[in-house]
Design a protein around this motif. Structure first.
Motif, PDB file in Angstrom:
ATOM      1  N   SER A  62       0.858  -1.281  -0.050  1.00  0.00           N
ATOM      2  CA  SER A  62      -0.033   0.199  -0.031  1.00  0.00           C
ATOM      3  C   SER A  62       0.971   1.454   0.020  1.00  0.00           C
ATOM      4  CB  SER A  62      -1.005  -0.182   1.055  1.00  0.00           C
ATOM      5  OG  SER A  62      -1.924  -0.931   1.334  1.00  0.00           O
ATOM      6  N   VAL A  63       2.074   1.167   0.822  1.00  0.00           N
ATOM      7  CA  VAL A  63       2.888   2.449   0.775  1.00  0.00           C
ATOM      8  C   VAL A  63       3.502   2.540  -0.712  1.00  0.00           C
ATOM      9  CG1 VAL A  63       5.378   3.255   1.469  1.00  0.00           C
ATOM     10  CG2 VAL A  63       3.495   2.213   3.214  1.00  0.00           C
ATOM     11  N   GLU A  64       3.876   1.628  -1.320  1.00  0.00           N
ATOM     12  CA  GLU A  64       4.318   1.818  -2.845  1.00  0.00           C
ATOM     13  C   GLU A  64       3.160   2.381  -3.659  1.00  0.00           C
ATOM     14  OE1 GLU A  64       5.834  -2.108  -3.336  1.00  0.00           O
ATOM     15  OE2 GLU A  64       7.812  -1.953  -2.896  1.00  0.00           O
ATOM     16  N   VAL A  65       2.010   1.886  -3.657  1.00  0.00           N
ATOM     17  CA  VAL A  65       0.986   2.209  -4.199  1.00  0.00           C
ATOM     18  C   VAL A  65       0.592   3.784  -4.164  1.00  0.00           C
ATOM     19  CG1 VAL A  65      -1.575   2.302  -4.712  1.00  0.00           C
ATOM     20  CG2 VAL A  65      -0.209   0.044  -4.568  1.00  0.00           C
ATOM     21  N   LEU A  66       0.702   4.389  -2.779  1.00  0.00           N
ATOM     22  CA  LEU A  66       0.307   5.677  -2.418  1.00  0.00           C
ATOM     23  C   LEU A  66       1.689   6.548  -2.695  1.00  0.00           C
ATOM     24  CD1 LEU A  66      -1.556   4.905   0.713  1.00  0.00           C
ATOM     25  CD2 LEU A  66      -2.590   5.713  -1.210  1.00  0.00           C
ATOM     26  N   SER A  67       2.897   6.003  -2.654  1.00  0.00           N
ATOM     27  CA  SER A  67       4.181   6.949  -2.702  1.00  0.00           C
ATOM     28  C   SER A  67       3.987   7.863  -3.834  1.00  0.00           C
ATOM     29  CB  SER A  67       5.146   6.047  -2.637  1.00  0.00           C
ATOM     30  OG  SER A  67       6.300   7.000  -2.446  1.00  0.00           O
ATOM     31  N   PRO A  68       3.621   7.373  -5.079  1.00  0.00           N
ATOM     32  CA  PRO A  68       3.573   8.433  -6.343  1.00  0.00           C
ATOM     33  C   PRO A  68       2.845   9.447  -5.951  1.00  0.00           C
ATOM     34  CG  PRO A  68       3.255   6.254  -6.963  1.00  0.00           C
ATOM     35  CD  PRO A  68       3.181   6.151  -5.515  1.00  0.00           C
ATOM     36  N   LEU A  69       1.736   9.686  -4.791  1.00  0.00           N
ATOM     37  CA  LEU A  69       0.990  10.896  -4.586  1.00  0.00           C
ATOM     38  C   LEU A  69       1.907  11.802  -3.843  1.00  0.00           C
ATOM     39  CD1 LEU A  69      -2.337   9.391  -3.265  1.00  0.00           C
ATOM     40  CD2 LEU A  69      -1.944  10.421  -5.601  1.00  0.00           C
ATOM     41  N   LEU A  70       2.912  11.322  -3.349  1.00  0.00           N
ATOM     42  CA  LEU A  70       3.850  12.161  -2.464  1.00  0.00           C
ATOM     43  C   LEU A  70       5.528  12.097  -3.123  1.00  0.00           C
ATOM     44  CD1 LEU A  70       2.502  10.426   0.724  1.00  0.00           C
ATOM     45  CD2 LEU A  70       1.733  12.883  -0.262  1.00  0.00           C
TER      46      LEU A  70
END
Length: 406
Positions: free
Chosen positions: A69-77
């Motif tokens: 999930s962190v890897e999925v969300l990381s591109p937002l940040l």
């Protein structure tokens, strides 16, 4: 769940700038962290022989969901990319090495929010940690937060109150360890193999501070029959205005721990002192913020007046009734401020109502600050024990000590 992660598994499919909490991967991450938390021991490890423990495969799956999930969300940040890469490595290593006491030093060193102080900037933070004034165990926490760094605050930090490590922050969402009284995100709370030589950031949630300030002040005003000026009443009714006051107060308070005539190491975590000395140090920092707020108000900075109200009310109304009743140094500081103002007729408790001389309050509050500053300055020439006793005498001048306390 797997489909969600696969569908948004590439950076091209997740444009930066969206709200993390609106992304379908956030509840997946949050749920996985909440599953891990009750499995952990006080030190953050998982004892698979303990009652109610999961099997190893279940724990591995939960950690994998967090990391994915962190890897999925990381591109937002994109500003947190290096941290998120280190975080997923630390998570997977923790699982691969058998869920022992977690060591997230690598990801802690990679997380540098103070390097990107931009108003409204989001961060996704996951660490094994205790929460100050909240959960004492090193459980995993996941927090989505935003930086509070308006132009007026950045200018004050640049020109008057340099504090390069300070981060004013607000909550977007969080896991159970922050469903408490905790209002800080400090690096020293995170589970690591060894503490870094120095920390590079510290965050304080001004939205939580502002909300509880408003709640406590409204109750205190009602109970005490206090007549508030219109300006103060308007402030208490305005969450955003209170947040601005608290982020300024926090920034000045935080820097004061390492500024001024200091007879001892200001980073008090490195030593032990009598509780009244901690109370004096915290009060010194708050009263320094008050003193600077008086100057700022005179210079036309609107938040300066609000900081004065925030310091007085939070210190007098919330601190003395929050936390333990024995050796509560923050409570002691609030009682000392109340007693000092009462001794000097700024406060009057008459006919079961509290009256405040608003005109004299700034002057007399600054006089208490001056007494504490003199204690510190004189303490430079004293042995430590003598300095502690001098602090005791200052406090006991205005607050009657328990007969058995000395």
């Amino acid at each position: 769940m797997t489909e969600i992660l696969v569908q948004v598994g590439t950076e091209e499919q997740v444009p930066s700038g969206g709200r993390v909490v609106d992304h379908p991967a956030w509840p997946v991450l949050k749920d996985a962290v909440e599953r891990i938390r009750p499995w952990q021991s006080k030190d953050g490890s998982i004892d698979f022989d303990a009652e109610g423990a999961p099997d190893r495969g279940e724990a591995e799956l939960a950690v994998r969901r967090v990391a994915d999930s962190v890897e999925v969300l990381s591109p937002l940040l994109p500003h947190d990319a290096a941290y998120h890469e280190a975080l997923t490595r630390d998570l997977r290593r923790w699982a691969d090495e058998g869920f022992k006491v977690p060591d997230f030093l690598d990801s802690l060193l990679a997380f540098e929010p103070a390097a990107h102080r931009e108003d409204g900037l989001q961060h996704l933070v996951v660490f094994p940690m205790y929460t100050q004034n909240g959960n004492p165990d090193r459980n995993f926490e996941a927090v989505v937060l935003r930086m509070v760094w308006p132009d007026w605050l950045a200018e004050l930090e640049r020109t008057r109150y340099d504090n390069p490590l300070f981060c004013g922050i607000t909550f977007e969402d969080f896991t159970s360890g922050y469903d408490t009284n905790s209002a800080v995100l400090f690096p020293e709370t995170i589970a690591v193999r060894q503490a870094p030589e120095r920390f590079s950031w510290g965050g304080i949630f001004c939205d939580r501070e502002a909300a509880r300030f408003r709640r406590v002040t409204e109750a205190a005003v009602d109970i005490l029959g206090l007549d508030l000026p219109d300006d103060v009443r308007e402030m208490v009714g305005d969450q955003d205005r209170c947040q601005q006051a608290f982020v300024l107060w926090d920034m000045v308070h935080d820097r004061t721990h390492s500024h001024g005539d200091l007879p001892f190491d200001p980073f008090m975590i490195k030593q032990r002192q009598p509780f009244w000395m901690y109370g004096l140090e915290e009060l010194r920092c708050d009263l320094t913020a008050f003193k600077e707020a008086v100057k700022l108000a005179d210079d036309g900075v609107p938040q300066g007046r609000d900081v004065q109200y925030a310091v007085l009310f939070d210190r007098m109304f919330r601190f003395p009734v929050t936390g333990e009743r024995v050796r509560n140094y923050d409570g002691l500081g609030g009682q000392l401020l109340f007693a000092y103002l009462h001794r000097h007729d700024v406060l009057r408790w008459t006919d079961n109502k509290l009256f405040i001389d608003w005109q004299r309050a700034p002057q007399v509050t600054n006089e208490l600050c001056a007494e504490i500053e003199k204690l510190y300055r004189d303490g430079i020439d004293r042995p430590k024990l003598v300095h502690w006793l001098a602090g005791y005498e200052l406090v006991s001048t205005y607050l009657a000590p328990h007969p058995g306390s000395k």
